[in-house]
Design a protein around this motif. Structure first.
Motif, PDB file in Angstrom:
ATOM      1  N   GLU A   1     -20.557  54.679  19.220  1.00  0.00           N
ATOM      2  CA  GLU A   1     -21.296  55.411  20.257  1.00  0.00           C
ATOM      3  C   GLU A   1     -22.165  54.515  21.134  1.00  0.00           C
ATOM      4  OE1 GLU A   1     -24.625  58.995  20.538  1.00  0.00           O
ATOM      5  OE2 GLU A   1     -23.554  58.610  18.667  1.00  0.00           O
ATOM      6  N   PRO A   2     -22.926  53.530  20.587  1.00  0.00           N
ATOM      7  CA  PRO A   2     -23.783  52.723  21.460  1.00  0.00           C
ATOM      8  C   PRO A   2     -22.995  51.753  22.341  1.00  0.00           C
ATOM      9  CG  PRO A   2     -24.482  52.606  19.155  1.00  0.00           C
ATOM     10  CD  PRO A   2     -23.111  53.187  19.174  1.00  0.00           C
ATOM     11  N   ILE A   3     -21.785  51.394  21.915  1.00  0.00           N
ATOM     12  CA  ILE A   3     -21.018  50.355  22.596  1.00  0.00           C
ATOM     13  C   ILE A   3     -20.061  50.921  23.629  1.00  0.00           C
ATOM     14  CG2 ILE A   3     -19.210  48.613  22.207  1.00  0.00           C
ATOM     15  CD1 ILE A   3     -20.620  47.876  19.623  1.00  0.00           C
ATOM     16  N   GLN A   4     -19.446  52.037  23.322  1.00  0.00           N
ATOM     17  CA  GLN A   4     -18.362  52.549  24.152  1.00  0.00           C
ATOM     18  C   GLN A   4     -18.713  52.699  25.634  1.00  0.00           C
ATOM     19  OE1 GLN A   4     -17.237  55.488  25.790  1.00  0.00           O
ATOM     20  NE2 GLN A   4     -15.239  54.501  25.997  1.00  0.00           N
ATOM     21  N   PRO A   5     -19.899  53.214  25.999  1.00  0.00           N
ATOM     22  CA  PRO A   5     -20.194  53.377  27.427  1.00  0.00           C
ATOM     23  C   PRO A   5     -20.250  52.070  28.213  1.00  0.00           C
ATOM     24  CG  PRO A   5     -21.652  54.736  26.101  1.00  0.00           C
ATOM     25  CD  PRO A   5     -20.941  53.820  25.160  1.00  0.00           C
ATOM     26  N   SER A   6     -20.556  50.961  27.538  1.00  0.00           N
ATOM     27  CA  SER A   6     -20.683  49.672  28.217  1.00  0.00           C
ATOM     28  C   SER A   6     -19.406  48.848  28.187  1.00  0.00           C
ATOM     29  CB  SER A   6     -21.811  48.841  27.572  1.00  0.00           C
ATOM     30  OG  SER A   6     -23.035  49.519  27.624  1.00  0.00           O
ATOM     31  N   LEU A   7     -18.444  49.264  27.383  1.00  0.00           N
ATOM     32  CA  LEU A   7     -17.259  48.447  27.139  1.00  0.00           C
ATOM     33  C   LEU A   7     -16.285  48.504  28.314  1.00  0.00           C
ATOM     34  CD1 LEU A   7     -15.946  46.699  24.914  1.00  0.00           C
ATOM     35  CD2 LEU A   7     -14.761  48.760  24.138  1.00  0.00           C
ATOM     36  N   VAL A   8     -15.945  47.328  28.850  1.00  0.00           N
ATOM     37  CA  VAL A   8     -14.974  47.266  29.949  1.00  0.00           C
ATOM     38  C   VAL A   8     -13.669  46.612  29.519  1.00  0.00           C
ATOM     39  CG1 VAL A   8     -16.743  47.271  31.736  1.00  0.00           C
ATOM     40  CG2 VAL A   8     -15.948  45.075  30.818  1.00  0.00           C
ATOM     41  N   GLY A   9     -13.605  46.107  28.288  1.00  0.00           N
ATOM     42  CA  GLY A   9     -12.364  45.502  27.815  1.00  0.00           C
ATOM     43  C   GLY A   9     -12.490  45.019  26.387  1.00  0.00           C
ATOM     44  N   ALA A  10     -11.364  44.995  25.670  1.00  0.00           N
ATOM     45  CA  ALA A  10     -11.338  44.525  24.288  1.00  0.00           C
ATOM     46  C   ALA A  10     -10.031  43.795  24.040  1.00  0.00           C
ATOM     47  CB  ALA A  10     -11.494  45.694  23.314  1.00  0.00           C
ATOM     48  N   ALA A  11     -10.093  42.723  23.257  1.00  0.00           N
ATOM     49  CA  ALA A  11      -8.917  41.892  23.036  1.00  0.00           C
ATOM     50  C   ALA A  11      -8.958  41.306  21.636  1.00  0.00           C
ATOM     51  CB  ALA A  11      -8.854  40.772  24.068  1.00  0.00           C
ATOM     52  N   THR A  12      -7.791  40.835  21.179  1.00  0.00           N
ATOM     53  CA  THR A  12      -7.710  40.202  19.863  1.00  0.00           C
ATOM     54  C   THR A  12      -7.330  38.724  19.942  1.00  0.00           C
ATOM     55  OG1 THR A  12      -5.384  40.841  19.601  1.00  0.00           O
ATOM     56  CG2 THR A  12      -7.058  42.374  18.741  1.00  0.00           C
ATOM     57  N   THR A  13      -7.024  38.215  21.134  1.00  0.00           N
ATOM     58  CA  THR A  13      -6.606  36.819  21.262  1.00  0.00           C
ATOM     59  C   THR A  13      -7.465  36.096  22.294  1.00  0.00           C
ATOM     60  OG1 THR A  13      -5.004  37.045  23.075  1.00  0.00           O
ATOM     61  CG2 THR A  13      -4.233  37.596  20.846  1.00  0.00           C
ATOM     62  N   GLU A  14      -7.437  34.781  22.224  1.00  0.00           N
ATOM     63  CA  GLU A  14      -8.201  33.949  23.152  1.00  0.00           C
ATOM     64  C   GLU A  14      -7.751  34.146  24.596  1.00  0.00           C
ATOM     65  OE1 GLU A  14      -8.245  29.256  24.221  1.00  0.00           O
ATOM     66  OE2 GLU A  14      -8.352  29.744  22.085  1.00  0.00           O
ATOM     67  N   ASP A  15      -6.450  34.081  24.838  1.00  0.00           N
ATOM     68  CA  ASP A  15      -5.946  34.221  26.210  1.00  0.00           C
ATOM     69  C   ASP A  15      -6.243  35.597  26.781  1.00  0.00           C
ATOM     70  OD1 ASP A  15      -4.998  31.634  26.293  1.00  0.00           O
ATOM     71  OD2 ASP A  15      -2.933  32.166  25.773  1.00  0.00           O
ATOM     72  N   GLU A  16      -6.095  36.640  25.956  1.00  0.00           N
ATOM     73  CA  GLU A  16      -6.415  37.986  26.422  1.00  0.00           C
ATOM     74  C   GLU A  16      -7.900  38.093  26.772  1.00  0.00           C
ATOM     75  OE1 GLU A  16      -3.195  40.565  23.742  1.00  0.00           O
ATOM     76  OE2 GLU A  16      -5.249  40.237  23.041  1.00  0.00           O
ATOM     77  N   GLY A  17      -8.743  37.461  25.965  1.00  0.00           N
ATOM     78  CA  GLY A  17     -10.172  37.495  26.226  1.00  0.00           C
ATOM     79  C   GLY A  17     -10.531  36.857  27.551  1.00  0.00           C
TER      80      GLY A  17
ATOM     81  N   LEU B   1     -21.652  40.235  29.438  1.00  0.00           N
ATOM     82  CA  LEU B   1     -21.808  39.903  28.020  1.00  0.00           C
ATOM     83  C   LEU B   1     -20.445  39.909  27.339  1.00  0.00           C
ATOM     84  CD1 LEU B   1     -23.569  39.421  25.482  1.00  0.00           C
ATOM     85  CD2 LEU B   1     -23.776  41.906  25.262  1.00  0.00           C
ATOM     86  N   LEU B   2     -20.179  38.840  26.592  1.00  0.00           N
ATOM     87  CA  LEU B   2     -18.982  38.749  25.753  1.00  0.00           C
ATOM     88  C   LEU B   2     -19.434  38.593  24.309  1.00  0.00           C
ATOM     89  CD1 LEU B   2     -15.924  38.203  25.108  1.00  0.00           C
ATOM     90  CD2 LEU B   2     -16.424  35.782  25.520  1.00  0.00           C
ATOM     91  N   ILE B   3     -18.926  39.448  23.431  1.00  0.00           N
ATOM     92  CA  ILE B   3     -19.153  39.307  21.998  1.00  0.00           C
ATOM     93  C   ILE B   3     -17.807  39.035  21.346  1.00  0.00           C
ATOM     94  CG2 ILE B   3     -20.040  40.372  19.890  1.00  0.00           C
ATOM     95  CD1 ILE B   3     -21.710  42.226  21.578  1.00  0.00           C
ATOM     96  N   CYS B   4     -17.715  37.952  20.604  1.00  0.00           N
ATOM     97  CA  CYS B   4     -16.432  37.616  19.985  1.00  0.00           C
ATOM     98  C   CYS B   4     -16.643  37.126  18.563  1.00  0.00           C
ATOM     99  CB  CYS B   4     -15.695  36.557  20.812  1.00  0.00           C
ATOM    100  SG  CYS B   4     -16.303  34.877  20.621  1.00  0.00           S
ATOM    101  N   SER B   5     -15.559  37.111  17.807  1.00  0.00           N
ATOM    102  CA  SER B   5     -15.572  36.534  16.466  1.00  0.00           C
ATOM    103  C   SER B   5     -15.023  35.119  16.544  1.00  0.00           C
ATOM    104  CB  SER B   5     -14.739  37.382  15.505  1.00  0.00           C
ATOM    105  OG  SER B   5     -13.389  37.454  15.943  1.00  0.00           O
ATOM    106  N   SER B   6     -15.343  34.323  15.532  1.00  0.00           N
ATOM    107  CA  SER B   6     -14.840  32.946  15.536  1.00  0.00           C
ATOM    108  C   SER B   6     -13.334  32.906  15.333  1.00  0.00           C
ATOM    109  CB  SER B   6     -15.538  32.131  14.444  1.00  0.00           C
ATOM    110  OG  SER B   6     -15.417  32.762  13.172  1.00  0.00           O
ATOM    111  N   ASP B   7     -12.804  33.823  14.522  1.00  0.00           N
ATOM    112  CA  ASP B   7     -11.373  33.850  14.242  1.00  0.00           C
ATOM    113  C   ASP B   7     -10.706  34.930  15.092  1.00  0.00           C
ATOM    114  OD1 ASP B   7     -11.865  31.902  12.387  1.00  0.00           O
ATOM    115  OD2 ASP B   7     -11.854  33.267  10.670  1.00  0.00           O
ATOM    116  N   LEU B   8      -9.639  34.568  15.771  1.00  0.00           N
ATOM    117  CA  LEU B   8      -8.881  35.492  16.612  1.00  0.00           C
ATOM    118  C   LEU B   8      -7.435  35.515  16.142  1.00  0.00           C
ATOM    119  CD1 LEU B   8     -10.364  34.311  20.028  1.00  0.00           C
ATOM    120  CD2 LEU B   8     -11.018  36.356  18.733  1.00  0.00           C
ATOM    121  N   GLU B   9      -6.679  36.497  16.598  1.00  0.00           N
ATOM    122  CA  GLU B   9      -5.262  36.568  16.194  1.00  0.00           C
ATOM    123  C   GLU B   9      -4.523  35.307  16.620  1.00  0.00           C
ATOM    124  OE1 GLU B   9      -3.415  40.150  17.567  1.00  0.00           O
ATOM    125  OE2 GLU B   9      -4.068  41.279  15.807  1.00  0.00           O
TER     126      GLU B   9
END
Length: 236
Positions: free
Chosen positions: A43-59, A70-78
């Motif tokens: 709920e707190p994130i969805q209104p601000s979200l403009v995109g989501a990805a699982t890979t570096e190139d997609e990001g 703002l970009l929030i990412c994990s160290s490990d990607l697909e």
């Protein structure tokens, strides 16, 4: 650990996250699809979200197309790697703030995150514990600070250092005090109160420290000071 969804603490965290992300444009990049999906519909994130990805190139493609702040990412990607994603985004869209969640608590990974000039670095294991939480990171970054909890700073300072070029000019003791405060996420007003100096003096010290360290912003200044071993990583 049992997560009590109906607890006052959890409800306050949800409200704070919604407030901190309001009016922001957010991209998420996580290699774990379950984590990504859960965050995307939160709920707190969805209104601000403009995109989501699982890979570096997609990001990178999403950042270029949606122009988030703002970009929030994990160290490990697909495919690809979180710290490399941050470097690519910083090169293409330097105004985008960067927060990375590290899957492993190693010196090497912390060093890579800082080398990418992440504005915030937290461990996945710290979420919900109060020692590096997501809400604290979002708040500090939103206020223009950098978020490196003590454990992040300690590992960064203890990591093997590369052959860094000699400093053009040594920092003064007061400039080092200011750089240390910046690394702890303090803003200029708070630094002025802490050190008992004027706001204008703080701004002067910040500018001088940035020039001497070859940093283009406060994040680079904090990272470079840590990597040169100029400030105490555990000074709180």
């Amino acid at each position: 650990m049992e997560l009590r969804l109906d607890s006052r603490t959890t409800q306050e965290a949800i409200a704070q996250a919604a407030e901190l992300l309001e009016h922001r444009r957010l991209v998420l990049a996580f290699g774990d699809r379950l984590t990504l999906s859960a965050l995307a519909i939160a709920e707190p994130i969805q209104p601000s979200l403009v995109g989501a990805a699982t890979t570096e190139d997609e990001g990178v493609e999403l950042v270029l197309r949606t122009q988030p702040d703002l970009l929030i990412c994990s160290s490990d990607l697909e495919t690809g790697y979180g710290p490399v994603l941050l470097k690519r985004v910083k090169a293409e869209l330097p105004t985008c703030q960067l927060l990375i969640v590290l899957e492993r608590e190693t010196k090497a990974l912390v060093r890579e995150a800082l080398d990418a000039f992440a504005d915030g670095v937290i461990f996945k294991s710290s979420l919900g514990t109060g020692r590096g939480d997501l809400i604290g990171a979002l708040r500090t970054i939103a206020e223009g600070g950098v978020y490196y909890p003590a454990e992040i700073r300690r590992l960064a300072a203890s990591a093997p250092q590369p052959d860094l070029p000699p400093l053009v000019e040594e920092l003064t003791p007061r400039e080092l005090d200011v750089a240390a405060a910046v690394s702890r996420g303090l803003k200029n007003n708070s630094i002025a109160d802490l050190l008992g100096i004027s706001l204008e003096t703080v701004k002067t010290h910040v500018g001088n420290a940035m020039d001497k360290l070859g940093a283009r912003d406060r994040t680079q200044m904090a990272v470079t000071a840590l990597l040169y071993g100029l400030i105490d990583p555990l000074d709180s």
